[in-house]
Design an enzyme around this catalytic site. Structure first.
Site, PDB file in Angstrom:
ATOM      1  N   CYS A  80       3.900   2.925   8.265  1.00 51.97           N
ATOM      2  CA  CYS A  80       3.146   1.823   7.656  1.00 51.97           C
ATOM      3  C   CYS A  80       1.737   2.252   7.307  1.00 51.97           C
ATOM      4  O   CYS A  80       1.118   3.044   8.018  1.00 51.97           O
ATOM      5  CB  CYS A  80       3.030   0.655   8.630  1.00 51.97           C
ATOM      6  SG  CYS A  80       4.585   0.046   9.292  1.00 51.97           S
ATOM      7  N   CYS A  81       1.233   1.693   6.246  1.00 51.03           N
ATOM      8  CA  CYS A  81      -0.186   1.725   5.909  1.00 51.03           C
ATOM      9  C   CYS A  81      -0.456   0.488   5.055  1.00 51.03           C
ATOM     10  O   CYS A  81       0.451  -0.322   4.838  1.00 51.03           O
ATOM     11  CB  CYS A  81      -0.605   3.023   5.222  1.00 51.03           C
ATOM     12  SG  CYS A  81       0.056   3.282   3.562  1.00 51.03           S
TER      13      CYS A  81
END
Length: 150
Positions: A67-68
């Protein structure tokens, strides 16, 4: 299943993701901002995503979720690790297709656009999905691996 998870920040659905995976019975290996106690583990999206992807490539995890903020950087970093096929998914249909046609072994998510209800739908589709056994689909996946080696 052993799932390696990374995030560059504990924002959006990051904590909900880890909780959901554990609720589903998965063993979670956390990286980046999800593993604040490890001083050697960088929070930056490129490093955290690489760590999660390497867990898959080196057999410590069966799959990864990276995730980002947009999910794009996490996807790019994870895809640089040989043997990892990361797919950025913002809906359940894409997650199903990524598992079926691309034999994706890493799910990339945006912390900005994925809500908790949408997260549940994406994870349901991801874990219910199975790689296609169709010859043309297997040939495409095999070709991706040859591209990575060239």
């Amino acid at each position: 299943m052993r799932i390696s998870v990374s995030s560059d920040m504990a924002a959006g659905v990051a904590d909900a993701l880890v909780a959901d995976l554990r609720r589903r019975g998965h063993h979670v290996l956390a990286h980046g901002a999800l593993n604040p106690g490890d001083g050697d583990d960088r929070d930056d999206w490129a490093w955290a995503s690489e760590a999660a992807a390497r867990d898959v490539a080196e057999g410590r995890a069966d799959q990864a979720v990276v995730c980002c903020w947009t999910g794009t950087g996490a996807s790019i970093a994870a895809n640089k690790v040989p043997g990892v096929r990361a797919a950025l998914c913002a809906d359940a249909y894409t997650a199903t297709g990524a598992r079926r046609w691309n034999d994706a072994n890493a799910l990339a998510l945006s912390l900005r656009v994925v809500s908790e209800p949408l997260l549940a739908e994406i994870l349901d589709a991801w874990f219910e999905g199975r790689p296609s056994e169709e010859a043309d689909d297997r040939a495409n996946v095999a070709h991706v691996d040859t591209i990575a080696r060239s």
